[in-house]
Design a protein around this motif. Structure first.
Motif, PDB file in Angstrom:
ATOM      1  N   VAL A  25       3.488  -4.595   8.010  1.00 57.90           N
ATOM      2  CA  VAL A  25       2.264  -4.214   8.742  1.00 57.90           C
ATOM      3  C   VAL A  25       2.547  -3.056   9.700  1.00 57.90           C
ATOM      4  CG1 VAL A  25       0.538  -5.016  10.394  1.00 57.90           C
ATOM      5  CG2 VAL A  25       1.280  -6.513   8.524  1.00 57.90           C
ATOM      6  N   THR A  26       3.650  -3.120  10.425  1.00 55.93           N
ATOM      7  CA  THR A  26       4.016  -2.057  11.373  1.00 55.93           C
ATOM      8  C   THR A  26       4.186  -0.727  10.654  1.00 55.93           C
ATOM      9  OG1 THR A  26       5.104  -3.657  12.812  1.00 55.93           O
ATOM     10  CG2 THR A  26       5.714  -1.333  13.073  1.00 55.93           C
ATOM     11  N   ASN A  27       4.920  -0.739   9.542  1.00 59.35           N
ATOM     12  CA  ASN A  27       5.148   0.502   8.797  1.00 59.35           C
ATOM     13  C   ASN A  27       3.862   1.028   8.174  1.00 59.35           C
ATOM     14  OD1 ASN A  27       7.979   0.990   9.149  1.00 59.35           O
ATOM     15  ND2 ASN A  27       8.374  -0.810   7.855  1.00 59.35           N
ATOM     16  N   ASN A  74       0.836   0.728   9.537  1.00 61.35           N
ATOM     17  CA  ASN A  74       0.109   1.385  10.631  1.00 61.35           C
ATOM     18  C   ASN A  74       0.713   2.756  10.930  1.00 61.35           C
ATOM     19  OD1 ASN A  74      -1.693  -0.704  10.999  1.00 61.35           O
ATOM     20  ND2 ASN A  74      -0.335  -1.810  12.420  1.00 61.35           N
ATOM     21  N   ALA A  75       2.048   2.827  10.917  1.00 69.82           N
ATOM     22  CA  ALA A  75       2.707   4.109  11.184  1.00 69.82           C
ATOM     23  C   ALA A  75       2.341   5.127  10.113  1.00 69.82           C
ATOM     24  CB  ALA A  75       4.222   3.911  11.241  1.00 69.82           C
ATOM     25  N   SER A 127       5.787  -8.767   8.929  1.00 75.15           N
ATOM     26  CA  SER A 127       5.446  -8.047  10.171  1.00 75.15           C
ATOM     27  C   SER A 127       5.907  -6.602  10.092  1.00 75.15           C
ATOM     28  CB  SER A 127       6.092  -8.741  11.374  1.00 75.15           C
ATOM     29  OG  SER A 127       5.604 -10.052  11.509  1.00 75.15           O
ATOM     30  N   ALA A 128       7.116  -6.396   9.542  1.00 77.39           N
ATOM     31  CA  ALA A 128       7.623  -5.037   9.404  1.00 77.39           C
ATOM     32  C   ALA A 128       6.743  -4.227   8.465  1.00 77.39           C
ATOM     33  CB  ALA A 128       9.062  -5.067   8.882  1.00 77.39           C
TER      34      ALA A 128
END
Length: 621
Positions: A419-421, A423-424, A416-417
């Motif tokens: 994917v978040t990074n 997107n950022a 999950s981390a």
């Protein structure tokens, strides 16, 4: 066997003495063992007690078994004396037997101890049997002479008074004289002359065949041993007219006999099977050990071809074995042989070649030890080791299955981390003025999260994978960190805080990583389960002791150890959990002990329990 057997044991290791006593007890020999370590203690015990048997180690810090044997033989000549040693070689054993030892047993082969004790006590109490054995030994010695007889022979013809009528050329070639009349006596060794003539006259008077061994001088002055044999020629009234006979050179035979007799006589006192072949592998000597092992008596065995009688299955072709024996003078290996009753036995066999002065092979001395039970025990031990490995693997897979939800959460977090990074990173790059520094930082975090997910998966794969143990140098802190990561979600679910107190400068250990992970995981899960309804603190500590051992402890603040079960928790299939298999702690102890360590449990002073285990540390030079 009498239940009041008194044993004096010269041994400096109490554990070895206990093992010997247990070995005897298991075979129904109940005994009272008095253990001593010094010469003074040994002498005092001999003076104060009437012992039935003496056991002795070969070497002690301040005394030795050979000196003890000499003391015993001076005081109690008939008292059985058996060496029980881990360092006694065959040559030393033979020397010990020469000076009066009853037998010797290696500590690595205590299966021989009970038969040796039975035999020693039996022989000490049965003098009649001993006389029979001595007579059998003398008979065997006479028969053993045939092993190395050689030719050529000298032919002679004599009158009843011993005057020669005829001697062939071989006599003349050897002595340089004709030997006519009584002239042959000049070539006879002076020490043998009177005895030889007395024996000849006695046979002439009784009309019996004549045989004697004497030394004759060669033309160059050297004496050699010869066998003189003769048969009388009689007239119709039975009066002896002439003697006819041969003189056979037995010098090489006498020397070989002496060597073989010494070896066979001494080794015959042991439980080993000893026999002698001629160069055609025909049995010429067969000791009591061979009778006990194979079932045939000496009378039945002697004269037979050894490998045909025993239906031997050789590890190599017989021709190859003989070639190696002739080349090296010795051969060692294992055979499968068939006893008289059809039983198959595995024996460790040692062959020793005997030669004359010219190097001509004369005979083969063979020593056999029955290792059938030892091989079976080794096979059973290997089977049990494989079973332990299989159970350990099943335990790991079962445990990981129970933690599936928590492990899935651990893997989901870094994914999950990631994917978040990602997107950022895309947002930073799509700006009108892309912020490359922030994008790079997001990419770095993506790499870290990906590595973390990969590490978790690799740890899971290693625990699921079934593979043979692999020892390597390991940092205990790495193992602790790996298992903390795997069990973090399980601990969080039950409001349990995990603390680690593992210094980074601890020495490494040589261990199997997966097995050590399994031990820690079992102990930490037990601690978590002990606090799953109340929460608490799970503490993992490690420290290096002065004894060279690394001490690892897993402590919880749960319900503690049930007092009524404290002695049973490490037994296989014992469990206090409703759904437990009872194998976790048993497998963990087996793994720790196979690494040379120890696993135990203690109750905490306030709440909970602590499981401790030690492992040998590898300290860098």
């Amino acid at each position: 066997m009498s239940p009041s057997l008194r044993v004096l044991y010269l041994e400096d290791e109490a554990a070895d003495a206990e093992l010997v006593q247990d070995t005897l007890a298991m075979e129904g020999i109940a005994c009272d063992v008095s253990r001593v370590e010094t010469e003074s203690g040994f002498l005092t015990a001999l003076q104060q007690g009437a012992f039935d048997l003496i056991l002795a180690d070969y070497a002690l810090p301040s005394f030795d078994g050979v000196s003890a044997l000499k003391i015993v033989r001076q005081q109690e000549s008939d008292l059985p004396f058996i060496f029980v040693s881990g360092t006694m070689g065959e040559e030393i054993a033979i020397e010990a037997l020469k000076i009066g030892a009853t037998d010797y047993v290696l500590k690595t082969r205590l299966s021989r101890l009970v038969p040796a004790v039975h035999r020693a006590l039996r022989e000490a109490g049965e003098r009649t049997e001993r006389k029979k054995a001595q007579e059998a030994l003398r008979r065997s010695e006479r028969e053993l002479r045939q092993v190395v007889e050689t030719i050529p022979a000298m032919v002679w013809c004599a009158l009843p008074d011993g005057s020669n009528l005829l001697m062939n050329n071989r006599w003349t070639e050897y002595t340089g004289s004709s030997g006519a009349g009584l002239g042959w006596q000049a070539a006879l060794h002076p020490d043998d002359l009177q005895r030889h003539m007395d024996a000849f006259r006695a046979c002439s008077a009784k009309g019996l065949p004549f045989e004697d061994e004497v030394r004759f001088r060669r033309a160059d002055g050297e004496y050699r041993w010869f066998l003189v044999q003769g048969m009388p020629l009689r007239d119709e009234q039975g009066k002896i007219l002439n003697w006819y006979g041969i003189v056979t050179d037995i010098e090489d035979r006498k020397r070989a006999e002496e060597t073989l007799r010494e070896q066979a006589n001494l080794l015959s006192l042991t439980h080993d099977a000893i026999f002698v072949h001629d160069m055609n592998l025909r049995i010429r000597y067969w000791n009591r050990g061979a009778e006990e092992l194979y079932g045939w008596t000496a009378r039945e065995a002697e004269g037979k071809i050894s490998h045909e009688l025993l239906q031997t299955v050789f590890p190599v072709p017989l021709e190859q074995l003989i070639a190696e024996l002739l080349s090296n003078g010795r051969w060692e290996g294992e055979f499968v042989r068939t006893t008289k009753d059809g039983t198959k036995v595995v024996v460790a066999s040692r062959w020793s070649l005997q030669r004359d002065d010219k190097g001509t092979p004369l005979a083969i001395l063979e020593t056999n030890n029955d290792i059938t039970e030892r091989n079976r025990a080794e096979e059973e031990r290997e089977r049990l080791h494989q079973l332990e490995a299989d159970l350990a693997h099943i335990n790991r897979v079962t445990t990981m299955g129970e933690l599936t939800a928590g492990l899935a959460h651990e893997i989901r977090q870094p994914i999950s981390a990631t994917v978040t990074n990602a997107n950022a990173c895309m947002l930073w790059l799509k700006r009108d003025h892309p912020d490359l520094e922030e994008a790079c930082e997001a990419a770095r975090r993506i790499m870290e999260d990906g590595k973390r997910a990969t590490d978790i998966i690799e740890h899971l794969r290693s625990l699921y994978k079934k593979s043979p143990p692999k020892r390597e140098l390991i940092e205990i802190s790495d193992i602790v960190h790996e298992i903390v990561v795997l069990l973090q979600s399980e601990a969080n679910k039950h409001s349990i805080v995990m603390r680690t107190e593992v210094p980074s400068d601890l020495p490494k250990i040589t261990a199997d990583r997966v097995q050590l992970q399994q031990v820690l995981m079992n102990l930490m899960l037990n601690g978590i389960e002990a606090m799953n309804e109340t929460g608490g603190i799970l503490t993992i500590k490690s420290q290096f002791g002065q004894d060279g051992l690394l001490l690892i402890s897993v402590s919880d603040t749960g319900m503690g150890l049930p007092a009524e079960y404290s002695d049973q928790i490490f037994n296989a299939f014992f469990t206090t959990k409703p759904q437990g298999s009872g194998m976790g702690l048993a497998i963990s102890r087996s793994i720790v002990e196979s690494h040379g360590g120890r696993l135990w449990a203690t109750a905490n002073s306030e709440r909970g329990a602590t499981f401790h285990f030690t492992l040998p540390a590898t300290v860098a030079a």
